[in-house]
Design a protein around this motif. Sequence first.
Motif, PDB file in Angstrom:
ATOM      1  N   GLN A 156       0.843  -1.243  -0.041  1.00 62.75           N
ATOM      2  CA  GLN A 156      -0.036  -0.069  -0.049  1.00 62.75           C
ATOM      3  C   GLN A 156       0.932   1.376   0.194  1.00 62.75           C
ATOM      4  OE1 GLN A 156      -3.036   0.004   3.158  1.00 62.75           O
ATOM      5  NE2 GLN A 156      -3.917  -2.071   2.531  1.00 62.75           N
ATOM      6  N   VAL A 157       1.751   1.171   0.928  1.00 58.77           N
ATOM      7  CA  VAL A 157       2.837   2.429   0.792  1.00 58.77           C
ATOM      8  C   VAL A 157       3.378   2.627  -0.447  1.00 58.77           C
ATOM      9  CG1 VAL A 157       5.076   3.319   1.663  1.00 58.77           C
ATOM     10  CG2 VAL A 157       3.317   2.329   3.366  1.00 58.77           C
ATOM     11  N   GLU A 158       4.022   1.598  -1.220  1.00 62.20           N
ATOM     12  CA  GLU A 158       4.531   1.619  -2.533  1.00 62.20           C
ATOM     13  C   GLU A 158       3.463   2.167  -3.582  1.00 62.20           C
ATOM     14  OE1 GLU A 158       7.423   1.310  -3.538  1.00 62.20           O
ATOM     15  OE2 GLU A 158       8.226   0.903  -1.435  1.00 62.20           O
ATOM     16  N   LYS A 159       2.147   1.497  -3.341  1.00 59.54           N
ATOM     17  CA  LYS A 159       1.181   2.325  -4.202  1.00 59.54           C
ATOM     18  C   LYS A 159       0.682   3.613  -4.004  1.00 59.54           C
ATOM     19  CE  LYS A 159      -3.778   1.196  -5.475  1.00 59.54           C
ATOM     20  NZ  LYS A 159      -5.030   0.480  -5.213  1.00 59.54           N
ATOM     21  N   LEU A 160       0.835   3.954  -2.696  1.00 61.05           N
ATOM     22  CA  LEU A 160       0.583   5.176  -2.478  1.00 61.05           C
ATOM     23  C   LEU A 160       1.987   6.305  -2.856  1.00 61.05           C
ATOM     24  CD1 LEU A 160      -0.967   5.147   1.279  1.00 61.05           C
ATOM     25  CD2 LEU A 160      -2.109   5.788  -1.008  1.00 61.05           C
ATOM     26  N   LYS A 161       3.235   5.568  -2.865  1.00 63.20           N
ATOM     27  CA  LYS A 161       4.114   6.553  -3.333  1.00 63.20           C
ATOM     28  C   LYS A 161       4.006   6.567  -4.800  1.00 63.20           C
ATOM     29  CE  LYS A 161       7.772   5.369   0.132  1.00 63.20           C
ATOM     30  NZ  LYS A 161       8.793   4.632   0.453  1.00 63.20           N
ATOM     31  N   LYS A 162       3.637   5.642  -5.481  1.00 64.39           N
ATOM     32  CA  LYS A 162       3.662   5.570  -7.146  1.00 64.39           C
ATOM     33  C   LYS A 162       2.375   6.883  -7.279  1.00 64.39           C
ATOM     34  CE  LYS A 162       5.296   1.138  -7.999  1.00 64.39           C
ATOM     35  NZ  LYS A 162       4.781  -0.134  -8.746  1.00 64.39           N
ATOM     36  N   GLU A 163       1.270   6.766  -6.554  1.00 59.49           N
ATOM     37  CA  GLU A 163       0.136   7.707  -6.904  1.00 59.49           C
ATOM     38  C   GLU A 163       0.664   8.970  -6.660  1.00 59.49           C
ATOM     39  OE1 GLU A 163      -3.027   6.380  -4.613  1.00 59.49           O
ATOM     40  OE2 GLU A 163      -3.634   4.481  -6.144  1.00 59.49           O
ATOM     41  N   ASN A 164       1.422   9.099  -5.317  1.00 56.95           N
ATOM     42  CA  ASN A 164       1.957  10.413  -5.182  1.00 56.95           C
ATOM     43  C   ASN A 164       2.678  11.081  -6.130  1.00 56.95           C
ATOM     44  OD1 ASN A 164       2.080  12.881  -3.415  1.00 56.95           O
ATOM     45  ND2 ASN A 164       4.178  11.916  -2.420  1.00 56.95           N
ATOM     46  N   GLN A 165       3.609  10.126  -6.750  1.00 58.61           N
ATOM     47  CA  GLN A 165       4.651  10.618  -7.757  1.00 58.61           C
ATOM     48  C   GLN A 165       3.750  10.794  -9.046  1.00 58.61           C
ATOM     49  OE1 GLN A 165       7.442   7.360  -7.980  1.00 58.61           O
ATOM     50  NE2 GLN A 165       8.508   7.767  -6.460  1.00 58.61           N
ATOM     51  N   ALA A 166       2.593  10.085  -9.249  1.00 60.31           N
ATOM     52  CA  ALA A 166       1.968  10.434 -10.562  1.00 60.31           C
ATOM     53  C   ALA A 166       1.243  11.586 -10.089  1.00 60.31           C
ATOM     54  CB  ALA A 166       0.934   9.309 -10.683  1.00 60.31           C
ATOM     55  N   GLN A 167       0.676  12.040  -9.235  1.00 60.39           N
ATOM     56  CA  GLN A 167       0.158  13.063  -8.730  1.00 60.39           C
ATOM     57  C   GLN A 167       1.092  14.329  -8.880  1.00 60.39           C
ATOM     58  OE1 GLN A 167      -1.904  12.622  -4.867  1.00 60.39           O
ATOM     59  NE2 GLN A 167      -3.538  11.335  -5.611  1.00 60.39           N
ATOM     60  N   ALA A 168       2.129  14.185  -8.346  1.00 62.96           N
ATOM     61  CA  ALA A 168       3.271  15.282  -8.412  1.00 62.96           C
ATOM     62  C   ALA A 168       3.505  15.628  -9.881  1.00 62.96           C
ATOM     63  CB  ALA A 168       4.393  14.839  -7.655  1.00 62.96           C
ATOM     64  N   VAL A 169       3.429  14.653 -10.736  1.00 60.19           N
ATOM     65  CA  VAL A 169       3.869  14.740 -11.947  1.00 60.19           C
ATOM     66  C   VAL A 169       2.619  15.694 -12.751  1.00 60.19           C
ATOM     67  CG1 VAL A 169       4.149  13.831 -14.493  1.00 60.19           C
ATOM     68  CG2 VAL A 169       5.337  12.962 -12.118  1.00 60.19           C
ATOM     69  N   ASN A 170       1.500  14.931 -12.468  1.00 61.98           N
ATOM     70  CA  ASN A 170       0.241  15.621 -12.980  1.00 61.98           C
ATOM     71  C   ASN A 170       0.208  17.066 -12.475  1.00 61.98           C
ATOM     72  OD1 ASN A 170      -0.742  13.390 -14.317  1.00 61.98           O
ATOM     73  ND2 ASN A 170      -1.851  12.709 -12.527  1.00 61.98           N
ATOM     74  N   GLN A 171       0.507  17.267 -11.156  1.00 65.77           N
ATOM     75  CA  GLN A 171       0.412  18.646 -10.606  1.00 65.77           C
ATOM     76  C   GLN A 171       1.545  19.495 -11.501  1.00 65.77           C
ATOM     77  OE1 GLN A 171       1.367  18.933  -6.293  1.00 65.77           O
ATOM     78  NE2 GLN A 171       0.811  21.079  -6.162  1.00 65.77           N
ATOM     79  N   SER A 172       2.531  19.066 -11.593  1.00 65.01           N
ATOM     80  CA  SER A 172       3.417  19.645 -12.430  1.00 65.01           C
ATOM     81  C   SER A 172       3.379  20.294 -13.669  1.00 65.01           C
ATOM     82  CB  SER A 172       4.841  19.001 -12.396  1.00 65.01           C
ATOM     83  OG  SER A 172       5.297  18.810 -11.094  1.00 65.01           O
ATOM     84  N   VAL A 173       2.711  19.197 -14.466  1.00 67.62           N
ATOM     85  CA  VAL A 173       1.902  19.349 -15.711  1.00 67.62           C
ATOM     86  C   VAL A 173       0.883  20.452 -15.442  1.00 67.62           C
ATOM     87  CG1 VAL A 173       0.746  18.540 -17.672  1.00 67.62           C
ATOM     88  CG2 VAL A 173       2.695  17.098 -16.436  1.00 67.62           C
ATOM     89  N   MET A 174      -0.170  20.371 -14.624  1.00 71.46           N
ATOM     90  CA  MET A 174      -1.407  21.044 -14.534  1.00 71.46           C
ATOM     91  C   MET A 174      -0.564  22.670 -14.176  1.00 71.46           C
ATOM     92  SD  MET A 174      -3.821  19.502 -15.249  1.00 71.46           S
ATOM     93  CE  MET A 174      -5.229  20.708 -14.637  1.00 71.46           C
ATOM     94  N   GLU A 175       0.408  22.604 -13.379  1.00 72.09           N
ATOM     95  CA  GLU A 175       0.849  23.959 -12.827  1.00 72.09           C
ATOM     96  C   GLU A 175       1.680  24.653 -14.237  1.00 72.09           C
ATOM     97  OE1 GLU A 175       3.566  23.426  -9.898  1.00 72.09           O
ATOM     98  OE2 GLU A 175       2.090  23.308  -8.298  1.00 72.09           O
ATOM     99  N   ALA A 176       2.399  23.833 -15.061  1.00 70.46           N
ATOM    100  CA  ALA A 176       2.906  24.361 -16.087  1.00 70.46           C
ATOM    101  C   ALA A 176       1.659  24.810 -17.121  1.00 70.46           C
ATOM    102  CB  ALA A 176       3.652  23.407 -16.789  1.00 70.46           C
ATOM    103  N   ARG A 177       0.825  24.142 -17.163  1.00 71.46           N
ATOM    104  CA  ARG A 177      -0.461  24.283 -18.196  1.00 71.46           C
ATOM    105  C   ARG A 177      -0.987  25.616 -17.968  1.00 71.46           C
ATOM    106  NH1 ARG A 177      -5.389  20.331 -19.402  1.00 71.46           N
ATOM    107  NH2 ARG A 177      -6.102  21.485 -17.232  1.00 71.46           N
ATOM    108  N   PHE A 178      -1.535  25.465 -16.531  1.00 66.42           N
ATOM    109  CA  PHE A 178      -2.010  26.624 -16.132  1.00 66.42           C
ATOM    110  C   PHE A 178      -1.186  27.921 -16.067  1.00 66.42           C
ATOM    111  CE2 PHE A 178      -4.772  23.946 -13.050  1.00 66.42           C
ATOM    112  CZ  PHE A 178      -5.733  23.585 -14.002  1.00 66.42           C
ATOM    113  N   GLY A 179      -0.013  27.743 -15.813  1.00 71.44           N
ATOM    114  CA  GLY A 179       1.025  29.002 -15.895  1.00 71.44           C
ATOM    115  C   GLY A 179       0.834  29.526 -17.375  1.00 71.44           C
ATOM    116  N   THR A 180       0.973  28.673 -18.238  1.00 68.20           N
ATOM    117  CA  THR A 180       1.046  29.084 -19.878  1.00 68.20           C
ATOM    118  C   THR A 180      -0.491  29.627 -20.231  1.00 68.20           C
ATOM    119  OG1 THR A 180       2.342  27.054 -20.320  1.00 68.20           O
ATOM    120  CG2 THR A 180       1.113  27.998 -22.153  1.00 68.20           C
TER     121      THR A 180
END
Length: 285
Positions: free
Chosen positions: A97-121
């Motif tokens: 579960q921890v590994e799953k949450l880490k992966k989900e967190n990493q995915a969310q971090a990537v998505n957040q970065s993408v969204m922030e970049a897109r929102f910034g643009t």
Amino acid sequence: MNDIQAENSRTEPPATTSTQQSCQPDLHSVLREMSAMLAELKVEQRHTTTAVNNMENRLRASESQVEELRKKSGGAESEKSSSSEELKDLKISLNKQVEKLKKENQAQAVNQSVMEARFGTELEELKTKNDDLETSFNSQVQSLNKEIQERKVAFSASLSRGEAGHTGPYNTEFPLVYKHVFTNIGNAYNPATGIFTAPVRGVYYFRFTAHGFGGKDVSVVLQKNGQHIVEALVIQPQDRLSSSNGVSQLLEAGDVVCLKLRANAWVFDTAAHHCTFSGQMLFSL
């Protein structure tokens, strides 16, 4: 005992009476002592037996307790083993579960970065659009204000500034310059030339008056871009005379309107301002 005494009597010489009397009490004493000792031994034996029985009972009880403890220990070991297995499984599950949450967190971090970049643009684009809209809006506001100002067109002027006198007659048409300005909203009228210039396309209304003395024609013509539109004319042999006229005209931006004195005609004005030229925009088109 009797056999021993018999043997002693055969082997030993006969004792005296005093010896027999002294040995007999000692023997009874020894027997009593031995009986007492035997009784004590029996008592001690009973105590020992009791103690042994107690020890055996305690030993059996201890063995029973040991067996129970072994059984409990075996159950505890089994439970411990089972608990260890469950704990191990739980750890494995938690790690997964921890590994799953880490992966989900990493995915969310990537998505957040993408969204922030897109929102910034998108934000920069919106800011640019907003700036453009603001610039366009300000330009439109300025244009509207200018148009509103341009739509506020009205003027009125007189020929004389206060002096009394004739203008004319001349042998050709003569432009009249109305120098005394009563009002000139929009500054479409030029008091230096006497010419009105339409600021925007629209319908304008003009009115003018002519005053003079008899004996000569009193005639003033309104012209648009050099073309005759209307005239104020009065002919009388004597005395003072006046005439007026008015007209509405569709003018394009830049069209000019002015008044001219007819050839061989004259006008007269004083501080009373008899000769006037007025105009105003009715509406724009």
